[in-house]
Design an enzyme around this catalytic site. Structure first.
Site, PDB file in Angstrom:
ATOM      1  N   ASP A  95       0.867  -1.175   0.000  1.00 58.99           N
ATOM      2  CA  ASP A  95       0.000   0.000   0.000  1.00 58.99           C
ATOM      3  C   ASP A  95       0.910   1.234   0.000  1.00 58.99           C
ATOM      4  O   ASP A  95       1.768   1.368   0.883  1.00 58.99           O
ATOM      5  CB  ASP A  95      -0.883  -0.010   1.257  1.00 58.99           C
ATOM      6  CG  ASP A  95      -1.933   1.085   1.208  1.00 58.99           C
ATOM      7  OD1 ASP A  95      -1.641   2.176   0.660  1.00 58.99           O
ATOM      8  OD2 ASP A  95      -3.044   0.858   1.707  1.00 58.99           O
ATOM      9  N   ASP A 117      -7.171   5.382  -8.478  1.00 59.21           N
ATOM     10  CA  ASP A 117      -8.540   5.196  -7.983  1.00 59.21           C
ATOM     11  C   ASP A 117      -9.098   6.537  -7.504  1.00 59.21           C
ATOM     12  O   ASP A 117      -8.418   7.263  -6.778  1.00 59.21           O
ATOM     13  CB  ASP A 117      -8.547   4.191  -6.826  1.00 59.21           C
ATOM     14  CG  ASP A 117      -8.229   2.773  -7.305  1.00 59.21           C
ATOM     15  OD1 ASP A 117      -8.420   2.496  -8.501  1.00 59.21           O
ATOM     16  OD2 ASP A 117      -7.791   1.952  -6.480  1.00 59.21           O
ATOM     17  N   GLU A 193      -3.359   0.255 -19.376  1.00 60.42           N
ATOM     18  CA  GLU A 193      -4.549  -0.557 -19.678  1.00 60.42           C
ATOM     19  C   GLU A 193      -5.811   0.317 -19.650  1.00 60.42           C
ATOM     20  O   GLU A 193      -6.654   0.250 -20.540  1.00 60.42           O
ATOM     21  CB  GLU A 193      -4.721  -1.691 -18.660  1.00 60.42           C
ATOM     22  CG  GLU A 193      -3.891  -2.911 -18.930  1.00 60.42           C
ATOM     23  CD  GLU A 193      -2.606  -2.939 -18.114  1.00 60.42           C
ATOM     24  OE1 GLU A 193      -2.371  -1.975 -17.341  1.00 60.42           O
ATOM     25  OE2 GLU A 193      -1.830  -3.897 -18.253  1.00 60.42           O
ATOM     26  N   TYR A 194      -5.924   1.135 -18.600  1.00 58.22           N
ATOM     27  CA  TYR A 194      -7.116   1.980 -18.466  1.00 58.22           C
ATOM     28  C   TYR A 194      -7.177   3.043 -19.562  1.00 58.22           C
ATOM     29  O   TYR A 194      -8.249   3.385 -20.048  1.00 58.22           O
ATOM     30  CB  TYR A 194      -7.145   2.630 -17.070  1.00 58.22           C
ATOM     31  CG  TYR A 194      -7.814   1.769 -16.034  1.00 58.22           C
ATOM     32  CD1 TYR A 194      -7.314   0.505 -15.713  1.00 58.22           C
ATOM     33  CD2 TYR A 194      -8.950   2.200 -15.362  1.00 58.22           C
ATOM     34  CE1 TYR A 194      -7.920  -0.297 -14.767  1.00 58.22           C
ATOM     35  CE2 TYR A 194      -9.572   1.399 -14.412  1.00 58.22           C
ATOM     36  CZ  TYR A 194      -9.052   0.156 -14.120  1.00 58.22           C
ATOM     37  OH  TYR A 194      -9.659  -0.643 -13.178  1.00 58.22           O
ATOM     38  N   GLU A 195      -6.039   3.556 -19.940  1.00 55.71           N
ATOM     39  CA  GLU A 195      -5.997   4.581 -20.990  1.00 55.71           C
ATOM     40  C   GLU A 195      -6.510   4.014 -22.311  1.00 55.71           C
ATOM     41  O   GLU A 195      -7.288   4.659 -23.022  1.00 55.71           O
ATOM     42  CB  GLU A 195      -4.551   5.073 -21.132  1.00 55.71           C
ATOM     43  CG  GLU A 195      -4.372   6.228 -22.101  1.00 55.71           C
ATOM     44  CD  GLU A 195      -2.947   6.763 -22.066  1.00 55.71           C
ATOM     45  OE1 GLU A 195      -2.141   6.291 -21.243  1.00 55.71           O
ATOM     46  OE2 GLU A 195      -2.654   7.664 -22.866  1.00 55.71           O
TER      47      GLU A 195
HETATM   48  N1  SAM Z   1      -2.296   2.332 -13.598  1.00 59.75           N
HETATM   49  C1  SAM Z   1      -3.080   1.268 -14.197  1.00 59.75           C
HETATM   50  C2  SAM Z   1      -3.696   1.737 -15.486  1.00 59.75           C
HETATM   51  O1  SAM Z   1      -3.681   2.948 -15.743  1.00 59.75           O
HETATM   52  O2  SAM Z   1      -4.178   0.902 -16.256  1.00 59.75           O
HETATM   53  C3  SAM Z   1      -4.146   0.759 -13.213  1.00 59.75           C
HETATM   54  C4  SAM Z   1      -5.225   1.726 -12.851  1.00 59.75           C
HETATM   55  S1  SAM Z   1      -6.339   1.078 -11.611  1.00 59.75           S
HETATM   56  C5  SAM Z   1      -7.741   2.098 -11.725  1.00 59.75           C
HETATM   57  C6  SAM Z   1      -5.598   1.662 -10.093  1.00 59.75           C
HETATM   58  C7  SAM Z   1      -4.579   0.696  -9.521  1.00 59.75           C
HETATM   59  O3  SAM Z   1      -3.937   1.311  -8.420  1.00 59.75           O
HETATM   60  C8  SAM Z   1      -5.209  -0.598  -8.990  1.00 59.75           C
HETATM   61  O4  SAM Z   1      -4.500  -1.712  -9.498  1.00 59.75           O
HETATM   62  C9  SAM Z   1      -5.072  -0.471  -7.479  1.00 59.75           C
HETATM   63  O5  SAM Z   1      -4.942  -1.719  -6.838  1.00 59.75           O
HETATM   64  C10 SAM Z   1      -3.829   0.380  -7.359  1.00 59.75           C
HETATM   65  N2  SAM Z   1      -3.779   1.155  -6.110  1.00 59.75           N
HETATM   66  C11 SAM Z   1      -4.747   1.958  -5.626  1.00 59.75           C
HETATM   67  N3  SAM Z   1      -4.395   2.494  -4.449  1.00 59.75           N
HETATM   68  C12 SAM Z   1      -3.148   2.023  -4.188  1.00 59.75           C
HETATM   69  C13 SAM Z   1      -2.253   2.198  -3.109  1.00 59.75           C
HETATM   70  N4  SAM Z   1      -2.565   2.969  -2.056  1.00 59.75           N
HETATM   71  N5  SAM Z   1      -1.055   1.572  -3.158  1.00 59.75           N
HETATM   72  C14 SAM Z   1      -0.734   0.783  -4.213  1.00 59.75           C
HETATM   73  N6  SAM Z   1      -1.554   0.569  -5.260  1.00 59.75           N
HETATM   74  C15 SAM Z   1      -2.755   1.171  -5.254  1.00 59.75           C
END
Ligand code: SAM
Length: 213
Positions: A95, A117, A193-195
């Site tokens: 985290d 997120d 991936e999201y982009e």
């Molecule tokens: N960056 C990738 C993309 O653009 O395709 C993934 C986007 S996804 C919406 C957000 C990612 O951030 C998730 O895999 C989530 O588990 C991770 N994440 C969210 N809060 C986090 C935190 N505090 N520490 C580490 N990872 C985190």
């Protein structure tokens, strides 16, 4: 992005040499791990790792560390790296709230946040990765002239991120509200991936590049 109950994900991550298992022990000595003195760039919330893997492949003279909270998601990046390993890329499953325990002052040259997120409820604002609380953590280890790049398709989150900057002592170096139609800021862009998903639906992608005042 969380993939629930991927069988064996936790075990695979725990055993992988591509994942740094006690990252706080690397604090101040990350370059030793890569056995060179190249700059270190990190992505926080890397998901399945498409962006950071692409960056590491394209820039072999930069060391990359990808950080992801969930084993089930990180698993995909580890599997990809097992197929085609890159010496300049490693992962941490953690985290990011604890990130200041992992990197020492001036140890990181660049930070990437991609499609973080949104945590839409006000009471969860501190959990947003571009919040002033996280910017204070980044401040403790990003080089003084280092930059942070953030992209998202979420306008509310982007506006929040921009509004946080003066409270945290950062400034905008570059900003676009339509990355994919901004020739200058698109140079060298690697899609996440999201982009890929949201831009193919026609959503504009917002991006800023920031640094300390
Ligand atoms: N960056 C990738 C993309 O653009 O395709 C993934 C986007 S996804 C919406 C957000 C990612 O951030 C998730 O895999 C989530 O588990 C991770 N994440 C969210 N809060 C986090 C935190 N505090 N520490 C580490 N990872 C985190």
């Amino acid at each position: 992005m969380r993939l629930k109950n991927v069988p064996g994900a936790r075990e695979t991550i725990a055993e992988s040499s591509l994942v740094i298992h006690e990252p706080e022990k690397q604090k101040g000595i990350w370059q030793q791990l890569f056995e060179n003195s190249n700059p270190i760039h990190i992505e926080i919330g890397m998901g399945k790792g498409r962006f950071i893997y692409g960056m590491a492949k394209e820039h072999p003279d930069i060391n990359y560390v990808g950080i992801e909270k969930y084993s089930s998601v990180l698993l995909r990046a580890v599997q990809k790296m097992e197929e085609e390993p890159l010496p300049n890329l490693r992962f941490i499953r953690m985290d990011a709230e604890e990130i200041a325990e992992v990197f020492a002052k001036d140890e990181v040259d660049r930070i990437y946040l991609n499609f973080s997120d949104p945590w839409p409820k006000d009471r969860h604002a501190k959990r947003r990765l571009p919040s002033r609380e996280f910017l204070a953590r980044y401040d403790s280890f990003l080089k003084q002239d280092g930059q942070l790049e953030f992209k998202t398709d979420n306008r509310e989150l982007f506006d929040f991120a921009v509004e946080e900057l003066p409270f945290a002592g950062w400034k905008i170096d570059n900003i676009t509200y339509d990355l994919h139609h901004d020739e200058e800021m698109m140079k060298g862009n690697i899609m996440t991936e999201y982009e890929e998903k949201f831009s193919s639906m026609g959503n504009p992608i917002y991006k800023y590049i920031i640094s300390r005042i």
